[in-house]
Write an enzyme that holds these catalytic residues in place. Structure first.
Site, PDB file in Angstrom:
ATOM      1  N   ARG A  66       0.785  -1.243   0.000  1.00  0.00           N
ATOM      2  CA  ARG A  66       0.000   0.000   0.000  1.00  0.00           C
ATOM      3  C   ARG A  66       0.813   1.287   0.000  1.00  0.00           C
ATOM      4  NH1 ARG A  66      -3.830  -2.973  -1.934  1.00  0.00           N
ATOM      5  NH2 ARG A  66      -5.263  -3.946  -0.466  1.00  0.00           N
ATOM      6  N   ASP A 154      -1.857  -6.860 -11.080  1.00  0.00           N
ATOM      7  CA  ASP A 154      -2.733  -7.504 -10.094  1.00  0.00           C
ATOM      8  C   ASP A 154      -3.731  -6.544  -9.458  1.00  0.00           C
ATOM      9  OD1 ASP A 154      -3.593  -9.767  -8.526  1.00  0.00           O
ATOM     10  OD2 ASP A 154      -2.849  -8.601  -6.839  1.00  0.00           O
ATOM     11  N   HIS A 234      -3.119 -16.416  -7.436  1.00  0.00           N
ATOM     12  CA  HIS A 234      -4.254 -16.899  -6.638  1.00  0.00           C
ATOM     13  C   HIS A 234      -5.264 -17.759  -7.407  1.00  0.00           C
ATOM     14  CE1 HIS A 234      -5.809 -13.235  -8.413  1.00  0.00           C
ATOM     15  NE2 HIS A 234      -5.235 -12.453  -7.533  1.00  0.00           N
ATOM     16  N   ASP A 307      -1.388 -13.113  -0.810  1.00  0.00           N
ATOM     17  CA  ASP A 307      -2.222 -12.019  -1.322  1.00  0.00           C
ATOM     18  C   ASP A 307      -2.639 -11.100  -0.168  1.00  0.00           C
ATOM     19  OD1 ASP A 307      -3.626 -10.353  -2.996  1.00  0.00           O
ATOM     20  OD2 ASP A 307      -5.237 -11.760  -3.435  1.00  0.00           O
ATOM     21  N   HIS A 311      -6.745  -3.410   4.251  1.00  0.00           N
ATOM     22  CA  HIS A 311      -7.695  -2.305   4.047  1.00  0.00           C
ATOM     23  C   HIS A 311      -8.011  -1.718   5.404  1.00  0.00           C
ATOM     24  CE1 HIS A 311      -8.451  -3.011  -0.186  1.00  0.00           C
ATOM     25  NE2 HIS A 311      -8.615  -4.295   0.057  1.00  0.00           N
TER      26      HIS A 311
HETATM   27 ZN   LIG Z   1      -5.273 -10.401  -7.690  1.00  0.00          ZN
END
Ligand SMILES: [Zn+2]
Length: 428
Positions: A66, A154, A234, A307, A311
């Site tokens: 991030r 991604d 993924h 992954d 958030h």
């Molecule tokens: Zn993804």
């Protein structure tokens, strides 16, 4: 000289074919020797690993840190701390930052920030297209020169097949893996969870398995056309696993990863309307989950990647349909692999170590994933039986979006060594 002696653990190093009780001696950031009862003069630090597994440092080839742009959710520093607490010594952040990592300036910024603030190794992934908008190719060669180890958009797929073909040609000429988030956006059409019985029951829009399958099928055709090293991020569906297996049998340089939540959870295990179960790809049905586990067992799926997608609370507190996709996962990955795959006898401990070391490293080519003499002094020490409770509120991550909060685990990371230094160890 700085030395660290990790004594008396069960050393599992699939790359060297070792699985035996031994000591690991690290000197000046490099593995000096591995063997039983090593005689080491002038030992600096000693870590007693009796009863624990000592493995090459684990690599997570798919995380979101991030930074730059969304530092309220995670930073390179806090993400690296979560990685260390999860037993990972190397992580590869995806480029969907703000600005997007689609040029050498952003790549260099991440590399430099990591050098100063990260407590694990950070190897950035550059974008395939400018702004990950799917149209114009990004500055792939310049990003590679600045430290990018792969390219991916991604979060978004490259929808245009002509653009994807060109990207694969560039990836091939720069000898970089190209990682695709496989989703046909027209088919998933704003869905929020796997399309099936559960989505109907809860009245939520579905993302069909076909959305992933269609993109994997198209890309495998393009991978054959271009010869690119192509990697499915993924992977989550039965057909996608079968198609990757077929391509690999044809000898194509095709690989894929899956996440702990995709082998541990299904859509029927979701807490209704709980956004901590909302991710892309979505949690699938049992049949798809079983195919993913079979793929891990058979070797079609060569890596486990978290992954890790932080958030901020304010974003995940909205109603289900409005919440962003993704969960954090660095700290729970080892425990989930041990509980869901190793404990029930689906894979061996050695195979699990491969999925976190040589598997991802053979895609990303980081020169990690082994404890051979001269290798980087990165070590993951874990226990197969330590009992612990995951309290997400104690996480070093800046975000709290995990479906595993409060779960009691059996087995998990014990210590994380980077460059011969213990960067994290389990308290209590
Ligand atoms: Zn993804």
């Amino acid at each position: 000289m700085a030395t660290l002696l990790i004594k008396n653990g069960r050393v599992i190093d699939p790359a060297s074919g070792r699985d035996s009780i031994a000591d690991v001696w690290i000197e000046d950031g490099k593995v000096r020797a591995v063997g039983p009862d090593l005689e080491v003069s002038e030992v600096g630090e000693v870590f007693d690993a009796t009863g624990m597994v000592v493995a090459p440092g684990f690599v997570d080839m798919h995380v979101h840190l991030r930074e730059p742009g969304f530092e309220h959710a995670e930073t390179i520093e806090t993400g690296s701390r979560a990685a260390a607490a999860g037993g990972f010594t190397s992580i590869c952040p995806m480029p969907n930052t703000a600005p997007v990592n689609d040029n050498a300036t952003v790549t260099s910024y991440i590399v430099e920030k990591a050098r100063r603030h990260a407590i694990v190794n950070v190897f950035p992934i550059g974008a395939i297209t400018k702004g990950s908008a799917g149209e114009e190719l990004s500055a792939i060669g310049a990003m590679k020169a600045a430290g990018a180890v792969a390219i991916s958009d991604d979060g978004l797929p490259v929808m245009n097949a002509r653009v994807m073909r060109r990207a694969m040609e560039f990836a091939r000429s720069y000898d970089l893996p190209i990682i695709q988030h496989c989703e046909d956006l027209n088919l998933s059409a704003g869905g929020d969870m796997h399309e099936g019985v559960q989505s109907v029951r809860w009245g939520l829009r579905g993302i069909p398995a076909a959305s992933e399958d269609v993109m994997v099928a198209r890309d495998l055709v393009l991978a054959q056309l271009t010869g690119a090293r192509y990697h499915v991020a993924h992977i989550s569906t039965r057909n996608a696993v079968a198609m990757v297996e077929y391509a690999r049998r044809q000898g194509l340089p095709v690989t894929c990863e899956t996440t702990p939540h995709h082998f541990a959870l299904t859509d029927s295990a979701m807490a209704p309307y709980d956004s901590n179960y909302k991710m892309k790809p979505p949690l699938r049905s049992c049949s798809h989950r079983d195919a993913v586990v079979d793929g891990l067992v058979a070797g079609t799926i060569g890596a486990i990647a978290t992954d890790h997608a932080p958030h901020a609370g304010s974003e995940k507190m909205q109603e289900f349909e409005r919440c962003p996709f993704g969960i954090i996962g660095l700290e729970t990955a080892i425990a989930l692999a041990l509980e869901e795959l190793v404990a029930p006898g689906k894979i061996t401990l050695s195979r699990m170590v491969e999925l976190f070391t040589t598997g991802p490293d053979s895609v990303m080519r980081l020169g990690r994933g082994t404890l051979a003499p001269g290798a980087p002094g990165d070590v993951t020490v874990f226990s197969t039986d330590v009992e612990w409770v995951y309290d997400v509120n104690q996480s070093p991550s800046r975000s709290r979006n995990s479906p595993f909060h409060g779960r009691t685990f059996h087995g998990g990371p014990m210590a994380t060594v980077v460059d011969g230094e213990i960067r994290w160890r389990r308290e209590n």
